[in-house]
Design a protein around this motif. Structure first.
Motif, PDB file in Angstrom:
ATOM      1  N   VAL A   1       0.855  -1.189   0.000  1.00 13.98           N
ATOM      2  CA  VAL A   1       0.000   0.000   0.000  1.00 13.98           C
ATOM      3  C   VAL A   1       0.892   1.240   0.000  1.00 13.98           C
ATOM      4  N   GLY A   2       0.240   2.406   0.065  1.00 16.22           N
ATOM      5  CA  GLY A   2       0.989   3.647   0.174  1.00 16.22           C
ATOM      6  C   GLY A   2       1.361   4.235  -1.170  1.00 16.22           C
ATOM      7  N   PRO A   3       2.278   5.187  -1.171  1.00 17.02           N
ATOM      8  CA  PRO A   3       2.662   5.860  -2.415  1.00 17.02           C
ATOM      9  C   PRO A   3       3.358   4.921  -3.379  1.00 17.02           C
ATOM     10  N   GLU A   4       3.293   5.263  -4.663  1.00 15.41           N
ATOM     11  CA  GLU A   4       3.999   4.465  -5.667  1.00 15.41           C
ATOM     12  C   GLU A   4       5.511   4.643  -5.529  1.00 15.41           C
ATOM     13  N   ALA A   5       6.211   3.553  -5.731  1.00 15.94           N
ATOM     14  CA  ALA A   5       7.673   3.621  -5.725  1.00 15.94           C
ATOM     15  C   ALA A   5       8.156   4.391  -6.942  1.00 15.94           C
ATOM     16  N   PRO A   6       9.209   5.192  -6.799  1.00 12.97           N
ATOM     17  CA  PRO A   6       9.795   5.874  -7.957  1.00 12.97           C
ATOM     18  C   PRO A   6      10.212   4.856  -9.023  1.00 12.97           C
ATOM     19  N   LEU A   7      10.223   5.306 -10.259  1.00 13.93           N
ATOM     20  CA  LEU A   7      10.526   4.396 -11.362  1.00 13.93           C
ATOM     21  C   LEU A   7      11.917   3.793 -11.254  1.00 13.93           C
ATOM     22  N   ASP A   8      12.881   4.578 -10.783  1.00 19.76           N
ATOM     23  CA  ASP A   8      14.233   4.020 -10.680  1.00 19.76           C
ATOM     24  C   ASP A   8      14.285   2.904  -9.641  1.00 19.76           C
ATOM     25  N   VAL A   9      13.494   3.026  -8.600  1.00 17.46           N
ATOM     26  CA  VAL A   9      13.456   1.974  -7.585  1.00 17.46           C
ATOM     27  C   VAL A   9      12.861   0.690  -8.158  1.00 17.46           C
ATOM     28  N   VAL A  10      11.804   0.803  -8.956  1.00 16.94           N
ATOM     29  CA  VAL A  10      11.168  -0.382  -9.523  1.00 16.94           C
ATOM     30  C   VAL A  10      12.119  -1.082 -10.488  1.00 16.94           C
ATOM     31  N   ARG A  11      12.739  -0.313 -11.381  1.00 19.58           N
ATOM     32  CA  ARG A  11      13.693  -0.919 -12.311  1.00 19.58           C
ATOM     33  C   ARG A  11      14.891  -1.498 -11.550  1.00 19.58           C
TER      34      ARG A  11
ATOM     35  N   VAL B   1       3.664  -0.976 -11.482  1.00 23.25           N
ATOM     36  CA  VAL B   1       3.299  -0.066 -10.403  1.00 23.25           C
ATOM     37  C   VAL B   1       3.529  -0.800  -9.087  1.00 23.25           C
ATOM     38  N   VAL B   2       4.448  -0.296  -8.280  1.00 20.07           N
ATOM     39  CA  VAL B   2       4.819  -0.919  -7.016  1.00 20.07           C
ATOM     40  C   VAL B   2       4.545   0.053  -5.893  1.00 20.07           C
ATOM     41  N   ARG B   3       3.901  -0.404  -4.863  1.00 23.43           N
ATOM     42  CA  ARG B   3       3.641   0.426  -3.685  1.00 23.43           C
ATOM     43  C   ARG B   3       4.782   0.296  -2.683  1.00 23.43           C
ATOM     44  N   MET B   4       5.032   1.369  -1.941  1.00 24.61           N
ATOM     45  CA  MET B   4       6.220   1.448  -1.101  1.00 24.61           C
ATOM     46  C   MET B   4       6.099   0.704   0.228  1.00 24.61           C
TER      47      MET B   4
ATOM     48  N   SER C   1      13.143  -7.345  10.118  1.00 30.01           N
ATOM     49  CA  SER C   1      14.342  -6.497  10.203  1.00 30.01           C
ATOM     50  C   SER C   1      14.080  -5.034   9.912  1.00 30.01           C
ATOM     51  N   SER C   2      12.928  -4.716   9.318  1.00 32.47           N
ATOM     52  CA  SER C   2      12.603  -3.341   8.894  1.00 32.47           C
ATOM     53  C   SER C   2      13.563  -2.833   7.823  1.00 32.47           C
ATOM     54  N   ALA C   3      14.010  -3.726   6.950  1.00 28.32           N
ATOM     55  CA  ALA C   3      14.968  -3.343   5.915  1.00 28.32           C
ATOM     56  C   ALA C   3      14.411  -2.272   4.994  1.00 28.32           C
ATOM     57  N   ALA C   4      13.183  -2.440   4.558  1.00 32.63           N
ATOM     58  CA  ALA C   4      12.609  -1.461   3.635  1.00 32.63           C
ATOM     59  C   ALA C   4      12.508  -0.087   4.291  1.00 32.63           C
ATOM     60  N   GLN C   5      12.065  -0.056   5.552  1.00 30.26           N
ATOM     61  CA  GLN C   5      11.947   1.227   6.242  1.00 30.26           C
ATOM     62  C   GLN C   5      13.310   1.897   6.407  1.00 30.26           C
ATOM     63  N   SER C   6      14.317   1.096   6.733  1.00 31.80           N
ATOM     64  CA  SER C   6      15.670   1.635   6.898  1.00 31.80           C
ATOM     65  C   SER C   6      16.185   2.209   5.585  1.00 31.80           C
ATOM     66  N   ALA C   7      15.964   1.481   4.483  1.00 28.86           N
ATOM     67  CA  ALA C   7      16.440   1.941   3.171  1.00 28.86           C
ATOM     68  C   ALA C   7      15.671   3.173   2.699  1.00 28.86           C
ATOM     69  N   ILE C   8      14.362   3.168   2.888  1.00 18.37           N
ATOM     70  CA  ILE C   8      13.548   4.321   2.481  1.00 18.37           C
ATOM     71  C   ILE C   8      13.963   5.568   3.246  1.00 18.37           C
ATOM     72  N   ASN C   9      14.216   5.423   4.536  1.00 13.56           N
ATOM     73  CA  ASN C   9      14.670   6.568   5.327  1.00 13.56           C
ATOM     74  C   ASN C   9      16.039   7.049   4.881  1.00 13.56           C
TER      75      ASN C   9
END
Length: 505
Positions: free
Chosen positions: A101-111, A147-150, A423-431
């Motif tokens: 859910v949430g905002p769409e991931a930037p295109l560079d992140v998806v690729r 389309v990937v949600r963050m 591990s909260s890896a995604a949250q750590s990387a997004i921050n």
């Protein structure tokens, strides 16, 4: 739709996956932002085929159950899936995990995420079918961007965002193609790609990795490496404008703090070469005096984080993992990316310290008491000049304080208590990505302040300082408000190598 960050040129050629080399951060960014195509050497496909033969050996009713291959997932691990339902089950794995859910991931992140998954699959430990590997490869090269949600990953494999990519591969979900958002099956059709019929274990393989977190962290790290150079340049401009005492750049003394600090000190001395001024103090504020030590610590944190991120990009960390030599699949916990999270947390902490020093230096330059220059660096009595910029710096520093906090281990339980940590890896990387963006803006602010201070200070710039000053003055020429000047410089430092601009080897 968020735009790609323009930090690397487009049309970046080709990145080749082979069995003897490992991908780099530059490869990741070339694919993510430069739209480089990806190819796999024949040896990679052969390796994938051999691993798949091991997997196929266990797809029969008499073979012992294998997690995610002939059984359900999570709390359903004890449920045997009959052979006639395996194909339908693997499509369902993708659809059931599409909970992001949430905002769409930037295109560079998806690729970048698709490339990260391909790079790991190319090592051969997943047991993916060649058709699914090549299907994901074709999707990436076609320019179809799912389309990937963050939000939705707890960091024990990025199940939710990776499922968003998987839905497009099977003709579901949504995707961008040539600037238009459309249904996944239509995007595949327009790109001339056949939708996949996932084979046993393919569903788990597509979602069972930390490719999303690694891509976010890797792209952010690439930007941080560029920003670190510009931050040293900004600090050196401030140093010259403040007329700081260069005695603290004695590399023989700094050497006690290690090679990274020495390298920073040597670069500052090189940038200050032939810059003439009378130091205004025998001992300057810590935000000036400790630049080599703190920036050196940042360099060490960057190097360690790069090692951890590349480990996620270049190893097969699937569960179960295929061991071709043993002709078996082994259950494991290699999908836990705690090491990468710890280094991302440490890097954010190091960045925060740099940010605080930056805010203090800019404040000192804007204060007549410390700099000896007009308050606010104004040239006319009664005008505020840049005196309001500290408000912006304080606001950004406050946001950086929040982002620098350690990513807490997830304490909730899923899959009826089987998945009981995250591990909260995604949250750590997004921050980390968010903090990099704030830092970049603050570097631009320090440059606006330092350039103005150099215009007023009794300083004769050396060749590097003069070149950088002239360049930045041209960048902000005609910009009326401080914010316009900051945005102009921020865009400039995103797109240029600082040492090439200043002709420093």
């Amino acid at each position: 739709m968020m735009e790609l960050t323009p930090s690397i040129d487009s049309n970046q050629g080709q990145v080749i996956l082979d069995v003897n080399s490992r991908v780099t951060l530059q490869d990741l960014v070339r694919v993510a932002r430069g739209f480089a195509t990806v190819s796999a050497e024949h040896g990679v496909v052969e390796k994938i085929e051999k691993a798949r033969q091991v997997v196929d050996h266990f797809i029969n009713e008499s073979a012992p159950p294998i997690y995610g291959l002939t059984t359900g997932l999570g709390s359903l691990k004890k449920v045997r899936v009959s052979n006639e339902l395996l194909l339908d089950y693997n499509q369902a794995v993708i659809m059931d995990h599409a909970v992001a859910v949430g905002p769409e991931a930037p295109l560079d992140v998806v690729r970048g995420t698709m490339f990260a998954r391909l790079a790991a699959l190319a090592t051969g430990g997943s047991g993916v079918t060649p058709e699914t590997f090549l299907g994901l490869l074709a999707l990436l090269n076609s320019g179809v961007i799912p389309v990937v949600r963050m939000l939705g990953s707890v960091g024990e494999a990025d199940l939710a965002p990776l499922a968003d990519i998987g839905t497009v591969l099977i003709g579901k979900g949504e995707a961008w193609y040539k600037g238009t958002r459309m249904q996944g099956d239509l995007a595949l059709s327009k790109a001339g790609i056949e939708r996949l019929t996932l084979q046993p274990k393919d569903g788990l393989i597509l979602v069972g990795a930390n490719s999303f977190s690694a891509a976010v962290a890797g792209i952010a790290l690439w930007d941080i490496q560029r920003d670190a150079q510009w931050s040293e340049v900004a600090a050196t401009l401030s140093w010259a404008a403040f007329r700081a005492n260069s005695s603290t750049l004695n590399v023989d003394i700094i050497r006690q703090r290690g090679p990274e600090a020495v390298n920073v000190g040597q670069r500052l001395l090189a940038m200050l070469h032939e810059t003439k001024y009378q130091p205004q103090s025998i001992q300057d504020p810590l935000s000036f005096r400790c630049i080599p030590q703190v920036h050196g610590a940042l360099a060490g944190a960057i190097a360690r984080t790069e090692t951890a991120v590349l480990a996620e990009l270049t190893h097969s960390l699937d569960n179960p993992m295929v061991d071709v030599s043993a002709n078996h699949l082994f259950s494991n916990g290699n999908f836990d990316p705690t090491e990468m999270v710890l280094h991302c947390d440490s890097l954010r902490n190091a960045l925060y310290r740099i940010i605080v020093m930056l805010e203090r230096r800019a404040g000192k330059l804007l204060s007549s008491h410390f700099s000896g220059l007009p308050t606010g660096l104004t040239s006319a009595e009664g005008y505020s000049g840049l005196d309001i910029l500290p408000y912006t710096l304080i606001s950004l520093t406050g946001e950086a304080t929040r982002l620098a906090q350690v990513a807490a281990v997830q304490s909730g339980m899923a899959a009826e208590g089987i998945d009981d940590i995250g591990s909260s890896a995604a949250q750590s990387a997004i921050n980390l990505r968010k903090l990099e963006s704030i830092w970049r803006t603050m570097i631009a602010i320090e440059m606006v302040v330092a350039v103005r201070a150099l215009q007023l200070a009794d300083v004769k710039p050396g060749p590097f300082i003069q070149q950088i000053k002239d360049t930045l003055e041209a960048v902000i020429d005609g910009k009326e408000t401080p914010a316009e000047k900051v945005r102009a410089i921020e865009h400039f430092i995103q797109s240029n190598d600082c040492f090439q601009v200043g002709h420093l080897q």
